[in-house]
Design a protein around this motif. Structure first.
Motif, PDB file in Angstrom:
ATOM      1  N   GLY A 128       0.887  -1.151  -0.098  1.00 43.26           N
ATOM      2  CA  GLY A 128      -0.278   0.043  -0.047  1.00 43.26           C
ATOM      3  C   GLY A 128       0.823   1.200  -0.096  1.00 43.26           C
ATOM      4  N   LEU A 129       2.259   1.027  -0.212  1.00 41.15           N
ATOM      5  CA  LEU A 129       2.865   2.135  -0.541  1.00 41.15           C
ATOM      6  C   LEU A 129       2.872   3.033  -1.832  1.00 41.15           C
ATOM      7  CD1 LEU A 129       5.978   0.460   1.011  1.00 41.15           C
ATOM      8  CD2 LEU A 129       4.588   2.148   2.197  1.00 41.15           C
ATOM      9  N   GLU A 130       3.241   4.058  -2.009  1.00 43.01           N
ATOM     10  CA  GLU A 130       3.131   4.858  -3.359  1.00 43.01           C
ATOM     11  C   GLU A 130       4.098   4.095  -4.273  1.00 43.01           C
ATOM     12  OE1 GLU A 130       5.216   8.811  -5.306  1.00 43.01           O
ATOM     13  OE2 GLU A 130       4.550   8.980  -3.145  1.00 43.01           O
ATOM     14  N   GLY A 131       3.311   3.526  -5.381  1.00 41.12           N
ATOM     15  CA  GLY A 131       3.898   2.608  -6.256  1.00 41.12           C
ATOM     16  C   GLY A 131       3.734   1.264  -6.237  1.00 41.12           C
ATOM     17  N   SER A 132       3.050   0.901  -4.944  1.00 42.27           N
ATOM     18  CA  SER A 132       2.428  -0.075  -4.700  1.00 42.27           C
ATOM     19  C   SER A 132       1.233  -0.873  -5.584  1.00 42.27           C
ATOM     20  CB  SER A 132       2.072  -0.671  -3.370  1.00 42.27           C
ATOM     21  OG  SER A 132       3.191  -0.638  -2.384  1.00 42.27           O
ATOM     22  N   ILE A 133       1.307  -2.104  -5.987  1.00 42.79           N
ATOM     23  CA  ILE A 133      -0.036  -2.525  -6.978  1.00 42.79           C
ATOM     24  C   ILE A 133      -1.081  -2.775  -6.035  1.00 42.79           C
ATOM     25  CG2 ILE A 133       1.519  -3.040  -9.003  1.00 42.79           C
ATOM     26  CD1 ILE A 133       1.340  -6.019  -7.823  1.00 42.79           C
ATOM     27  N   GLU A 134      -0.885  -3.124  -4.887  1.00 39.53           N
ATOM     28  CA  GLU A 134      -1.887  -3.643  -3.951  1.00 39.53           C
ATOM     29  C   GLU A 134      -1.760  -2.924  -2.347  1.00 39.53           C
ATOM     30  OE1 GLU A 134      -3.619  -7.884  -4.717  1.00 39.53           O
ATOM     31  OE2 GLU A 134      -1.342  -8.031  -4.956  1.00 39.53           O
ATOM     32  N   ASP A 135      -2.916  -3.012  -1.631  1.00 44.40           N
ATOM     33  CA  ASP A 135      -2.814  -2.549  -0.243  1.00 44.40           C
ATOM     34  C   ASP A 135      -3.522  -3.574   0.703  1.00 44.40           C
ATOM     35  OD1 ASP A 135      -3.138  -1.347   2.098  1.00 44.40           O
ATOM     36  OD2 ASP A 135      -3.710   0.578   1.312  1.00 44.40           O
ATOM     37  N   LYS A 136      -2.553  -4.720   0.883  1.00 46.27           N
ATOM     38  CA  LYS A 136      -3.093  -5.697   1.658  1.00 46.27           C
ATOM     39  C   LYS A 136      -3.398  -5.469   3.260  1.00 46.27           C
ATOM     40  CE  LYS A 136      -3.057  -8.649  -1.488  1.00 46.27           C
ATOM     41  NZ  LYS A 136      -4.253  -9.063  -2.176  1.00 46.27           N
ATOM     42  N   GLY A 137      -3.106  -4.108   3.630  1.00 47.90           N
ATOM     43  CA  GLY A 137      -3.484  -3.721   4.887  1.00 47.90           C
ATOM     44  C   GLY A 137      -5.006  -3.205   4.946  1.00 47.90           C
ATOM     45  N   ALA A 138      -5.115  -2.515   4.123  1.00 44.81           N
ATOM     46  CA  ALA A 138      -6.501  -2.166   3.880  1.00 44.81           C
ATOM     47  C   ALA A 138      -7.523  -3.339   3.296  1.00 44.81           C
ATOM     48  CB  ALA A 138      -6.537  -0.959   2.592  1.00 44.81           C
ATOM     49  N   GLU A 139      -7.091  -4.044   2.661  1.00 46.54           N
ATOM     50  CA  GLU A 139      -8.005  -5.287   2.338  1.00 46.54           C
ATOM     51  C   GLU A 139      -8.265  -6.160   3.420  1.00 46.54           C
ATOM     52  OE1 GLU A 139      -6.421  -7.393  -1.471  1.00 46.54           O
ATOM     53  OE2 GLU A 139      -6.291  -5.552  -2.305  1.00 46.54           O
ATOM     54  N   SER A 140      -7.274  -6.454   4.119  1.00 44.80           N
ATOM     55  CA  SER A 140      -7.476  -7.142   5.327  1.00 44.80           C
ATOM     56  C   SER A 140      -8.477  -6.670   6.229  1.00 44.80           C
ATOM     57  CB  SER A 140      -6.151  -7.508   5.830  1.00 44.80           C
ATOM     58  OG  SER A 140      -5.212  -8.066   5.006  1.00 44.80           O
ATOM     59  N   VAL A 141      -8.455  -5.313   6.588  1.00 39.86           N
ATOM     60  CA  VAL A 141      -9.696  -4.845   7.188  1.00 39.86           C
ATOM     61  C   VAL A 141     -10.851  -4.683   6.649  1.00 39.86           C
ATOM     62  CG1 VAL A 141     -10.221  -2.433   8.438  1.00 39.86           C
ATOM     63  CG2 VAL A 141      -7.927  -3.146   8.664  1.00 39.86           C
ATOM     64  N   GLU A 142     -11.159  -4.453   5.454  1.00 40.12           N
ATOM     65  CA  GLU A 142     -12.141  -4.333   4.602  1.00 40.12           C
ATOM     66  C   GLU A 142     -12.986  -5.801   4.844  1.00 40.12           C
ATOM     67  OE1 GLU A 142     -10.937  -3.166   1.032  1.00 40.12           O
ATOM     68  OE2 GLU A 142     -11.028  -1.035   1.582  1.00 40.12           O
ATOM     69  N   ALA A 143     -11.966  -7.065   4.422  1.00 38.87           N
ATOM     70  CA  ALA A 143     -12.389  -8.510   4.426  1.00 38.87           C
ATOM     71  C   ALA A 143     -13.099  -8.640   5.818  1.00 38.87           C
ATOM     72  CB  ALA A 143     -11.355  -9.129   3.855  1.00 38.87           C
ATOM     73  N   ALA A 144     -11.946  -8.245   6.860  1.00 39.65           N
ATOM     74  CA  ALA A 144     -12.854  -8.728   8.173  1.00 39.65           C
ATOM     75  C   ALA A 144     -13.906  -7.949   8.704  1.00 39.65           C
ATOM     76  CB  ALA A 144     -11.609  -8.478   9.514  1.00 39.65           C
ATOM     77  N   LEU A 145     -13.897  -6.665   8.308  1.00 34.64           N
ATOM     78  CA  LEU A 145     -15.212  -5.928   8.770  1.00 34.64           C
ATOM     79  C   LEU A 145     -16.474  -6.548   8.044  1.00 34.64           C
ATOM     80  CD1 LEU A 145     -13.868  -2.373   9.269  1.00 34.64           C
ATOM     81  CD2 LEU A 145     -14.769  -4.024  10.817  1.00 34.64           C
ATOM     82  N   ALA A 146     -16.301  -6.771   6.732  1.00 34.92           N
ATOM     83  CA  ALA A 146     -17.486  -7.397   6.083  1.00 34.92           C
ATOM     84  C   ALA A 146     -17.945  -8.700   6.314  1.00 34.92           C
ATOM     85  CB  ALA A 146     -16.980  -7.436   4.457  1.00 34.92           C
ATOM     86  N   THR A 147     -17.014  -9.403   6.580  1.00 33.06           N
ATOM     87  CA  THR A 147     -17.221 -10.783   7.351  1.00 33.06           C
ATOM     88  C   THR A 147     -17.997 -10.464   8.603  1.00 33.06           C
ATOM     89  OG1 THR A 147     -15.479 -11.779   6.207  1.00 33.06           O
ATOM     90  CG2 THR A 147     -16.554 -12.980   8.196  1.00 33.06           C
ATOM     91  N   ALA A 148     -17.680  -9.765   9.280  1.00 27.17           N
ATOM     92  CA  ALA A 148     -18.288  -9.510  10.620  1.00 27.17           C
ATOM     93  C   ALA A 148     -19.681  -8.876  10.595  1.00 27.17           C
ATOM     94  CB  ALA A 148     -17.489  -8.445  11.492  1.00 27.17           C
ATOM     95  N   LEU A 149     -19.990  -8.038   9.472  1.00 27.65           N
ATOM     96  CA  LEU A 149     -21.324  -7.826   9.117  1.00 27.65           C
ATOM     97  C   LEU A 149     -22.175  -8.959   8.738  1.00 27.65           C
ATOM     98  CD1 LEU A 149     -20.356  -4.346   7.649  1.00 27.65           C
ATOM     99  CD2 LEU A 149     -21.531  -4.579   9.723  1.00 27.65           C
ATOM    100  N   THR A 150     -21.522  -9.734   8.000  1.00 31.20           N
ATOM    101  CA  THR A 150     -22.004 -10.932   7.438  1.00 31.20           C
ATOM    102  C   THR A 150     -22.672 -11.807   8.577  1.00 31.20           C
ATOM    103  OG1 THR A 150     -21.277 -10.876   5.498  1.00 31.20           O
ATOM    104  CG2 THR A 150     -21.979 -13.012   5.975  1.00 31.20           C
ATOM    105  N   LEU A 151     -21.808 -12.121   9.604  1.00 34.18           N
ATOM    106  CA  LEU A 151     -21.788 -13.043  10.759  1.00 34.18           C
ATOM    107  C   LEU A 151     -23.083 -12.461  11.663  1.00 34.18           C
ATOM    108  CD1 LEU A 151     -18.394 -14.071  11.776  1.00 34.18           C
ATOM    109  CD2 LEU A 151     -19.979 -15.624  10.631  1.00 34.18           C
ATOM    110  N   ASP A 152     -23.093 -11.070  11.744  1.00 28.09           N
ATOM    111  CA  ASP A 152     -24.077 -10.371  12.461  1.00 28.09           C
ATOM    112  C   ASP A 152     -25.450 -10.675  11.659  1.00 28.09           C
ATOM    113  OD1 ASP A 152     -24.505  -8.746  14.780  1.00 28.09           O
ATOM    114  OD2 ASP A 152     -25.035  -7.164  13.263  1.00 28.09           O
ATOM    115  N   SER A 153     -25.355 -10.516  10.550  1.00 27.18           N
ATOM    116  CA  SER A 153     -26.764 -10.456   9.809  1.00 27.18           C
ATOM    117  C   SER A 153     -27.277 -11.812   9.849  1.00 27.18           C
ATOM    118  CB  SER A 153     -26.583 -10.346   8.414  1.00 27.18           C
ATOM    119  OG  SER A 153     -25.843 -11.048   7.677  1.00 27.18           O
ATOM    120  N   LEU A 154     -26.573 -12.681  10.075  1.00 26.56           N
ATOM    121  CA  LEU A 154     -26.984 -14.312  10.343  1.00 26.56           C
ATOM    122  C   LEU A 154     -27.362 -14.728  11.768  1.00 26.56           C
ATOM    123  CD1 LEU A 154     -24.152 -16.209   8.274  1.00 26.56           C
ATOM    124  CD2 LEU A 154     -26.161 -15.477   7.554  1.00 26.56           C
ATOM    125  N   GLY A 155     -27.380 -13.673  12.545  1.00 26.43           N
ATOM    126  CA  GLY A 155     -27.876 -13.869  14.041  1.00 26.43           C
ATOM    127  C   GLY A 155     -27.154 -14.692  14.800  1.00 26.43           C
TER     128      GLY A 155
END
Length: 155
Positions: A128-155
């Protein structure tokens, strides 16, 4: 989530707490990963805390404690670079298996931001640095939060 085809997630993480645990090896890469993770948590509106550990192997025990602490999501960030010995395989397997077990045992999403790469250059390209092709730090947070929301929606 990786490269081409990765989803564009717009996450409402207000009221959620994400624990970010990050190793200290490969400072430049880790600074990029941590910055990306923090920015993603802020963008989602989630509360966050960053805890640093010595290396990738130490991520699992701290992630376990954080998963037990009531976090909505845990994100593990680290870098393991292939060397000349089997150490790479042992550490990568241990961390992967450990983080998977934590997520399943505690039903807390664990974002996997541990770069397992052949070279430091590959890690820099994903940091996720200048010139990087990906930002795995950001992607990891997004994936974890999205999964938390999915789990919450399942009750």
């Amino acid at each position: 989530m990786s490269g081409d085809g990765a989803p564009q997630l717009d996450i409402d993480g207000r009221g959620m707490k994400v624990e970010i645990v990050a190793s200290q090896w490969h400072t430049e890469v880790m600074d990029g990963l941590v910055n990306g993770a923090v920015e993603a948590a802020k963008k989602a509106g989630a509360k966050y805390r960053v805890t640093r550990v010595a290396g990738a192997f130490e991520l699992t025990v701290v992630a376990e404690k954080l998963a037990r602490s009531g976090a909505d999501a845990v994100v593990a960030l680290g870098v393991v670079v292939q060397g000349e010995t089997p150490h790479f395989e042992y550490v990568c397997r241990s961390v992967t298996d450990g983080l998977t077990a934590i997520a399943r045992e505690h039903m807390v999403p664990v974002g996997f931001g541990v770069l397992t790469v052949d070279t430091v250059e590959q890690a820099l390209a994903r940091a996720g640095l200048e010139g990087s092709i990906e930002d795995k730090g950001a992607e990891s947070v997004e994936a974890a939060l999205a999964t938390a929301l999915t789990l919450d929606s399942l009750g």
